[in-house]
Write an enzyme that holds these catalytic residues in place. Structure first.
Site, mmCIF file in Angstrom:
data_model
loop_
_atom_site.group_PDB
_atom_site.id
_atom_site.type_symbol
_atom_site.label_atom_id
_atom_site.label_comp_id
_atom_site.label_asym_id
_atom_site.label_seq_id
_atom_site.Cartn_x
_atom_site.Cartn_y
_atom_site.Cartn_z
ATOM 1 N N GLU A 18 10.079 43.849 73.584
ATOM 2 C CA GLU A 18 10.660 45.158 73.871
ATOM 3 C C GLU A 18 9.620 46.275 73.784
ATOM 4 O OE1 GLU A 18 11.841 42.903 71.851
ATOM 5 O OE2 GLU A 18 14.025 42.856 71.784
ATOM 6 N N GLU A 479 -11.848 31.237 91.349
ATOM 7 C CA GLU A 479 -10.870 31.029 90.256
ATOM 8 C C GLU A 479 -9.449 31.511 90.566
ATOM 9 O OE1 GLU A 479 -12.441 32.157 86.353
ATOM 10 O OE2 GLU A 479 -14.470 31.545 86.930
ATOM 11 N N ASP A 594 -18.426 28.578 80.393
ATOM 12 C CA ASP A 594 -18.278 29.892 79.743
ATOM 13 C C ASP A 594 -17.971 29.758 78.257
ATOM 14 O OD1 ASP A 594 -18.597 31.261 82.149
ATOM 15 O OD2 ASP A 594 -16.459 31.157 82.616
ATOM 16 N N CYS A 638 -19.453 37.436 76.827
ATOM 17 C CA CYS A 638 -19.303 38.886 76.979
ATOM 18 C C CYS A 638 -19.205 39.560 75.613
ATOM 19 C CB CYS A 638 -18.119 39.249 77.848
ATOM 20 S SG CYS A 638 -16.844 38.024 77.996
ATOM 21 N N GLU A 660 -22.954 40.320 78.822
ATOM 22 C CA GLU A 660 -22.521 41.703 78.962
ATOM 23 C C GLU A 660 -23.644 42.564 78.423
ATOM 24 O OE1 GLU A 660 -20.875 45.441 77.366
ATOM 25 O OE2 GLU A 660 -21.554 43.779 76.147
ATOM 26 N N HIS A 689 -15.564 46.610 83.917
ATOM 27 C CA HIS A 689 -14.342 47.196 83.363
ATOM 28 C C HIS A 689 -14.046 48.555 83.954
ATOM 29 C CE1 HIS A 689 -16.040 44.319 80.538
ATOM 30 N NE2 HIS A 689 -14.801 43.966 80.361
HETATM 31 N N1 GLN Z 1 -15.629 32.763 84.496
HETATM 32 C C1 GLN Z 1 -14.738 33.704 83.882
HETATM 33 C C2 GLN Z 1 -14.401 34.804 84.877
HETATM 34 O O1 GLN Z 1 -15.207 35.148 85.665
HETATM 35 C C3 GLN Z 1 -15.337 34.305 82.638
HETATM 36 C C4 GLN Z 1 -14.389 35.259 81.957
HETATM 37 C C5 GLN Z 1 -14.852 35.795 80.602
HETATM 38 O O2 GLN Z 1 -16.001 35.921 80.316
HETATM 39 N N2 GLN Z 1 -13.966 36.148 79.726
HETATM 40 O O3 GLN Z 1 -13.317 35.341 84.884
HETATM 41 ZN ZN ZN Z 2 -17.192 37.856 80.347
#
Ligand code: GLN
Ligand code: ZN
Length: 751
Positions: A18, A479, A594, A638, A660, A689
């Protein structure tokens, strides 16, 4: 013997989410502030009633929140940075949480070693604390009206608040002196309302640097003791370590400790527990979703009982880290569901333990009994027998299984030739409305599997074409078939289960449903091969095979508690190792695994880092080391500060790592260089982002910073994370500029 029960926090998102729905409607101007606050209030009061009905004696109240509790206390204490002072009320609150045009939000970071994120209060010398506790006092009054003297207000302690804040040109001790009168007045006000006890949450006491805060804790609690209200000093997530010996002397009425993590029991055995205090025994694991095991918990409690007589039983932490109610998961096999314990089940466990310990019989028929719990576990193990083959594999691993056949310096020459400054992306491309609808249609059974796969193939084809047009050197399939990088793999591996309603808060209005690892993990069929093959068949450029690493899959799931995390990571790694072999067999010359959650899984105490890093890095190696020297292994992480673990990152022995970097102004890159990192690295050249499209000039200068720091052959060019949250209109020009920037630099370097 006096055995009472308590809670130290409860889920606050609503049993049907909620609060999320209300928040998002409010942000879209669909509902009023009153209606939002009403929803939060209803959710909060429902949770109080649940706890009271479960028979809890001391119920923590005041931890419900619109966004985050640290933010709540920062606001109540007037810790408002300059840039938010033009706003008031909810507008200001949400500006601090989420930012506003031209006004960046407070920074967000992980709450200890949980997957919850809090907002980091910013404190500088311009800020003078100023209390406004009216909202909190209202909550307490409502709590008293509903719960009577069972209501125990939860307050984030001042030392923890400051320890977790960002202090700029302000000394912690000095600022603490400014906060202390405010805390004092709050406790005085609560006392006047007839409140007998408060919980002061001081989890900073379990951090490695807690000993350095000793004097601050002593000053604060000596002062607060003069108010004359009982204080329960609440800690969780780990033991008190060497601080235990002075914490136990603090003038408080009760101390709450976590008995599910760390060595608090040994500390008490060694130093004793003061007879004049109550011990809050955090015995029911608030961080995991398994029913208690009586053969573990009851002997532990009996032992604690011999050490001190005044005890209270409670969850080890706030129950905010688990979902509400396991009985709602009707689609799960009964044998599994019956050993799951979410918040409501944990309340029953607390009650059961208190009853059992004081020798009382169940009062109502549905109450838990030892026999019932044992029968549940027995049925579970019958339904889910161990997979001996996997166990044997993990037990019989040899050093070669973790070792690439050639060292990095010898194998790089054999790997795929690429231009200097090769360009690539991190994996995902925009998850448009259509893509999400497609997956939903398939899930609902509205389209057939082959229709679904054709549609995904079409998305992949489009994505490959766009990447070729942009001129990237190393492509990805995009993906589109993945909702989430962990869920996608968990759903295809044996040993994982998924809930329907098992939401927990990640931050603000963002909730996740972590997969549950309940059995031995086995790969039953290839998981990513189809999409890889479709993509690679469409282009002569190399396409990366794309996997989520074992540590990330483990850290973002609820793990088993009858097998070590190491062994679970190794089982997942073995499953991925088969996938890696299949990808290689199918012609993949580059495979990316990853590990964004590797860094964040670090234990709270430094002394436990090396053990974690040792198996975590090994798990990655186990997943990847079997490939031929010609096959290039990539990894991606990241939001990491690497300085302190750069040697462990290197020990992953990935050929290329992408990180990152764009938001930390090259700090990460600097740490990597200073650490002497010798493998290849793609320092994210722009921040995915943000919707802003970086210009070629900006990207060139970002790249030049990289070149200044590292030899050219080590540098890759890529955005700083996956592109799934962006739209194509942002992604295409940004990547074009990125490729252009790489070309410009290549030309410049040639001449
Ligand atoms: N391979 C993933 C993507 O590109 C990696 C995502 C991540 O680092 N959280 O979405
Ligand atoms: Zn990432």
């Amino acid at each position: 013997m006096n055995i009472s029960t308590a809670t130290i926090g409860y889920p606050r998102i609503g049993k049907s989410r909620e609060v999320k729905k209300a928040l998002e409607s409010f942000w879209r101007n669909k509902i009023t502030a009153e209606s939002l606050l009403q929803t939060v209030k209803e959710v909060e009061e429902a949770s109080w009633k649940t706890q009271a009905e479960a028979g809890i004696d001391r119920i923590g109240i005041g931890d419900a929140t619109l966004y985050d509790r640290m933010l709540d206390w920062a606001v109540r204490l007037g810790l408002i940075p300059q840039r938010f002072q033009a706003f008031t009320g909810l507008e200001r609150y949400f500006a601090m949480a989420r930012g506003k045009e031209g006004t960046p939000a407070l920074e967000m970071t992980k709450w200890f070693d949980t997957n919850y994120h809090y907002l980091v209060p910013e404190i500088n010398s311009d800020i003078t604390p100023k209390a406004d506790f009216t909202g909190f006092i209202d909550i307490v009054k409502r709590g008293q009206a509903i719960l009577g003297n069972k209501a125990v207000p939860i307050i984030i302690g001042s030392v923890t608040l400051l320890r977790l804040s960002r202090l700029e040109q302000v000394e912690l001790g000095e600022f603490l002196n400014l906060l202390l009168p405010l805390y004092r007045s709050l406790l005085t006000e609560l006392k006047a309302l007839g409140i007998e006890e408060v919980q002061l949450h001081e989890p900073a006491l379990v951090l490695g640097d807690a000993p350095s805060l000793k004097e601050h804790f002593q000053t604060v609690y000596t002062e607060l003791a003069t108010v004359g209200i009982d204080i329960n000093l609440v800690t969780y997530f780990d033991d008190l370590g060497e601080s235990y010996s002075w914490v136990r002397e603090l003038p408080v009425a009760a101390i709450s400790l976590d008995f599910t993590r760390g060595n608090n029991l040994d500390l008490i055995k060694q130093h004793g527990f003061p007879e004049d205090k109550r011990l809050g025994v955090g015995i029911v694991d608030g961080r995991n979703i398994w029913q208690i095991r009586t053969d573990k918990v009851l002997p532990l409690l009996s032992e604690i009982k011999t050490l001190t007589s005044n005890i209270s039983l409670q969850p080890s932490a706030s129950l905010q880290f688990v979902p509400y109610d396991a009985t709602k998961e009707k689609q799960l096999p009964e044998q599994l569901r019956n050993v799951l314990s979410f918040a409501e089940q944990k309340l029953q466990e607390v009650r059961f333990l208190a009853r059992t310990l004081s020798g009382d019989n169940p009062q109502i028929e549905q109450e838990l009994t030892e026999d019932l719990i044992n029968a549940n576990w027995e049925a579970f193990y019958q339904f889910n027998p161990a997979n001996d083959a996997v166990k044997a594999k993990v037990d019989n691993l040899s050093p070669q299984d973790f070792q690439r056949s050639l060292s990095y310096s010898l194998r790089i020459a054999k790997q795929i030739p690429l231009p200097p400054l090769p360009t690539t992306t991190i994996g995902s491309f925009p998850q448009t409305q259509e893509v999400r609808k497609l997956r939903l249609q398939f899930k609902k059974g509205n389209i057939t599997e082959s229709e679904y796969q054709q549609a995904i193939a079409a998305e992949i084809a489009k994505c490959i074409k766009i990447q070729e047009e942009i001129g990237l050197d190393v492509l990805v399939h995009g993906e589109f078939e993945r909702t989430d990088m962990v869920e996608y793999f968990g759903q295809q591996l044996a040993g994982f289960a998924f809930t329907e309603h098992g939401w927990v808060q990640s931050y603000g209005s963002r909730y996740v449903r972590p997969p549950i690892i309940y059995g031995d993990v086995v790969r039953t069929a290839p998981m990513t091969l189809r999409e890889y093959k479709i993509a690679q068949a469409l282009t002569t450029k190399p396409v990366k095979g794309m996997l989520t690493g074992p540590v990330t899959i483990l850290n973002w799931s609820f793990p088993r508690n009858d097998l070590s995390r190491r062994d679970q990571a190794f089982q997942i790694a073995l499953a991925l190792r088969s996938e890696v072999a299949d990808l290689e067999q199918a012609g993949a010359r580059i495979i990316q695994v990853d590990e964004p959650a590797l860094r964040e899984g670090l234990p709270l105490k430094l002394e436990r880092w090396s053990d974690y890093l040792s198996w975590a890095v090994d798990a990655f190696r186990l997943a990847t080391a079997s490939v031929a020297p010609e096959t290039q292994i990539h990894t991606h992480m990241c939001y990491c500060e690497f300085g302190d673990i750069i040697k462990d990152i290197e020990r992953l022995d990935a050929d290329v790592i992408s990180i990152e970097n764009s938001r930390s102004n090259n700090r990460t890159l600097q740490e990597v260089t200073e650490g002497g990192y010798s493998h290849q690295i793609g320092n994210g050249v722009y921040d995915i982002h943000s919707p802003v499209v970086p210009t070629t000039e900006q990207l060139v200068s970002q790249l030049k910073a990289g070149i200044a720091n590292l030899p050219l052959q080590q540098i890759w060019v890529n955005p700083d994370c996956g592109l799934k949250t962006r739209c194509w209109e942002e992604v295409v020009p940004a990547l074009k500029n990125m490729v252009e920037a790489a070309k410009e630099l290549r030309d410049e370097l040639k001449s």
